[in-house]
Scaffold this motif. Sequence first.
Motif, PDB file in Angstrom:
ATOM      1  N   LYS A  13       0.834  -1.203   0.000  1.00  0.00           N
ATOM      2  CA  LYS A  13       0.000   0.000   0.000  1.00  0.00           C
ATOM      3  C   LYS A  13       0.869   1.254   0.000  1.00  0.00           C
ATOM      4  CE  LYS A  13      -3.502   2.237   2.864  1.00  0.00           C
ATOM      5  NZ  LYS A  13      -4.314   2.082   4.084  1.00  0.00           N
ATOM      6  N   ASP A  14       1.900   1.257   0.817  1.00  0.00           N
ATOM      7  CA  ASP A  14       2.826   2.395   0.854  1.00  0.00           C
ATOM      8  C   ASP A  14       3.513   2.588  -0.497  1.00  0.00           C
ATOM      9  OD1 ASP A  14       2.194   2.844   3.516  1.00  0.00           O
ATOM     10  OD2 ASP A  14       3.958   1.790   4.279  1.00  0.00           O
ATOM     11  N   ALA A  15       3.971   1.513  -1.095  1.00  0.00           N
ATOM     12  CA  ALA A  15       4.687   1.599  -2.367  1.00  0.00           C
ATOM     13  C   ALA A  15       3.760   2.009  -3.516  1.00  0.00           C
ATOM     14  CB  ALA A  15       5.365   0.264  -2.688  1.00  0.00           C
ATOM     15  N   ALA A  16       2.519   1.548  -3.487  1.00  0.00           N
ATOM     16  CA  ALA A  16       1.562   1.880  -4.548  1.00  0.00           C
ATOM     17  C   ALA A  16       1.029   3.299  -4.393  1.00  0.00           C
ATOM     18  CB  ALA A  16       0.405   0.889  -4.547  1.00  0.00           C
ATOM     19  N   GLY A  17       0.984   3.777  -3.151  1.00  0.00           N
ATOM     20  CA  GLY A  17       0.435   5.107  -2.893  1.00  0.00           C
ATOM     21  C   GLY A  17      -1.081   5.145  -2.838  1.00  0.00           C
ATOM     22  N   VAL A  18      -1.712   3.984  -2.940  1.00  0.00           N
ATOM     23  CA  VAL A  18      -3.167   3.855  -2.847  1.00  0.00           C
ATOM     24  C   VAL A  18      -3.497   2.533  -2.160  1.00  0.00           C
ATOM     25  CG1 VAL A  18      -3.671   5.249  -4.910  1.00  0.00           C
ATOM     26  CG2 VAL A  18      -3.358   2.783  -5.133  1.00  0.00           C
ATOM     27  N   ALA A  19      -4.680   2.451  -1.595  1.00  0.00           N
ATOM     28  CA  ALA A  19      -5.109   1.212  -0.949  1.00  0.00           C
ATOM     29  C   ALA A  19      -5.638   0.203  -1.959  1.00  0.00           C
ATOM     30  CB  ALA A  19      -6.181   1.497   0.098  1.00  0.00           C
ATOM     31  N   MET A  32       0.300  -8.192 -12.725  1.00  0.00           N
ATOM     32  CA  MET A  32       1.514  -7.799 -12.019  1.00  0.00           C
ATOM     33  C   MET A  32       2.421  -6.955 -12.915  1.00  0.00           C
ATOM     34  SD  MET A  32       1.168  -8.851  -8.935  1.00  0.00           S
ATOM     35  CE  MET A  32      -0.555  -8.476  -9.165  1.00  0.00           C
ATOM     36  N   ALA A  33       2.512  -7.313 -14.190  1.00  0.00           N
ATOM     37  CA  ALA A  33       3.321  -6.520 -15.127  1.00  0.00           C
ATOM     38  C   ALA A  33       2.753  -5.116 -15.276  1.00  0.00           C
ATOM     39  CB  ALA A  33       3.395  -7.220 -16.480  1.00  0.00           C
ATOM     40  N   LYS A  34       1.437  -5.007 -15.376  1.00  0.00           N
ATOM     41  CA  LYS A  34       0.809  -3.699 -15.555  1.00  0.00           C
ATOM     42  C   LYS A  34       0.967  -2.808 -14.328  1.00  0.00           C
ATOM     43  CE  LYS A  34      -2.716  -4.685 -19.007  1.00  0.00           C
ATOM     44  NZ  LYS A  34      -4.155  -4.637 -19.300  1.00  0.00           N
ATOM     45  N   ILE A  35       0.730  -3.351 -13.140  1.00  0.00           N
ATOM     46  CA  ILE A  35       0.755  -2.487 -11.951  1.00  0.00           C
ATOM     47  C   ILE A  35       2.163  -2.095 -11.532  1.00  0.00           C
ATOM     48  CG2 ILE A  35      -1.471  -3.313 -11.096  1.00  0.00           C
ATOM     49  CD1 ILE A  35       0.100  -4.890  -8.938  1.00  0.00           C
ATOM     50  N   THR A  36       3.161  -2.849 -11.951  1.00  0.00           N
ATOM     51  CA  THR A  36       4.533  -2.526 -11.553  1.00  0.00           C
ATOM     52  C   THR A  36       5.297  -1.722 -12.604  1.00  0.00           C
ATOM     53  OG1 THR A  36       5.354  -4.671 -12.339  1.00  0.00           O
ATOM     54  CG2 THR A  36       4.720  -4.515 -10.003  1.00  0.00           C
ATOM     55  N   ALA A  37       4.735  -1.570 -13.791  1.00  0.00           N
ATOM     56  CA  ALA A  37       5.414  -0.817 -14.851  1.00  0.00           C
ATOM     57  C   ALA A  37       5.658   0.623 -14.398  1.00  0.00           C
ATOM     58  CB  ALA A  37       4.581  -0.840 -16.125  1.00  0.00           C
ATOM     59  N   LEU A  42       7.082  -0.454  -5.920  1.00  0.00           N
ATOM     60  CA  LEU A  42       6.016  -1.450  -5.875  1.00  0.00           C
ATOM     61  C   LEU A  42       6.502  -2.780  -6.451  1.00  0.00           C
ATOM     62  CD1 LEU A  42       3.135  -2.230  -5.204  1.00  0.00           C
ATOM     63  CD2 LEU A  42       2.432  -1.269  -7.418  1.00  0.00           C
ATOM     64  N   ALA A  43       7.262  -2.741  -7.524  1.00  0.00           N
ATOM     65  CA  ALA A  43       7.794  -3.970  -8.115  1.00  0.00           C
ATOM     66  C   ALA A  43       8.636  -4.747  -7.106  1.00  0.00           C
ATOM     67  CB  ALA A  43       8.620  -3.642  -9.354  1.00  0.00           C
ATOM     68  N   ARG A  44       9.442  -4.046  -6.335  1.00  0.00           N
ATOM     69  CA  ARG A  44      10.282  -4.692  -5.331  1.00  0.00           C
ATOM     70  C   ARG A  44       9.428  -5.384  -4.261  1.00  0.00           C
ATOM     71  NH1 ARG A  44      13.405  -0.836  -4.907  1.00  0.00           N
ATOM     72  NH2 ARG A  44      12.332   0.331  -3.307  1.00  0.00           N
ATOM     73  N   VAL A  45       8.360  -4.730  -3.828  1.00  0.00           N
ATOM     74  CA  VAL A  45       7.475  -5.318  -2.821  1.00  0.00           C
ATOM     75  C   VAL A  45       6.715  -6.509  -3.416  1.00  0.00           C
ATOM     76  CG1 VAL A  45       5.469  -4.902  -1.348  1.00  0.00           C
ATOM     77  CG2 VAL A  45       7.246  -3.158  -1.532  1.00  0.00           C
ATOM     78  N   VAL A  46       6.208  -6.356  -4.634  1.00  0.00           N
ATOM     79  CA  VAL A  46       5.421  -7.411  -5.282  1.00  0.00           C
ATOM     80  C   VAL A  46       6.238  -8.691  -5.442  1.00  0.00           C
ATOM     81  CG1 VAL A  46       4.382  -8.049  -7.513  1.00  0.00           C
ATOM     82  CG2 VAL A  46       3.738  -5.913  -6.387  1.00  0.00           C
ATOM     83  N   ARG A  47       7.520  -8.563  -5.736  1.00  0.00           N
ATOM     84  CA  ARG A  47       8.377  -9.757  -5.903  1.00  0.00           C
ATOM     85  C   ARG A  47       8.426 -10.604  -4.629  1.00  0.00           C
ATOM     86  NH1 ARG A  47      11.520  -6.178  -9.212  1.00  0.00           N
ATOM     87  NH2 ARG A  47      12.793  -5.536  -7.443  1.00  0.00           N
TER      88      ARG A  47
END
Length: 83
Positions: A13-19, A32-37, A42-47
Amino acid sequence: MATGKVRYWAAAKDAAGVAEEAFEAATLGELMAKITAGREDLARVVRRSSFLVDGDPVGRRAHQDVVLGEGATVEVLPPFAGG
């Protein structure tokens, strides 16, 4: 291609800036590819995260094999500390 919402928890949530945010994707891998582009934090957290799709754990399944249904809710759960 399905539409739905992705919910972020804790560090995601912190990395995305939204809930949460809306998405359009056919598979979890595509989502996952779309939201981390362009969102390296956020990509680092998602991994490191685990995922629920409509409340069901994805586990070790390949993300490209997890098909998203219309109206799906995907939850991004970073590792939690505690005991």
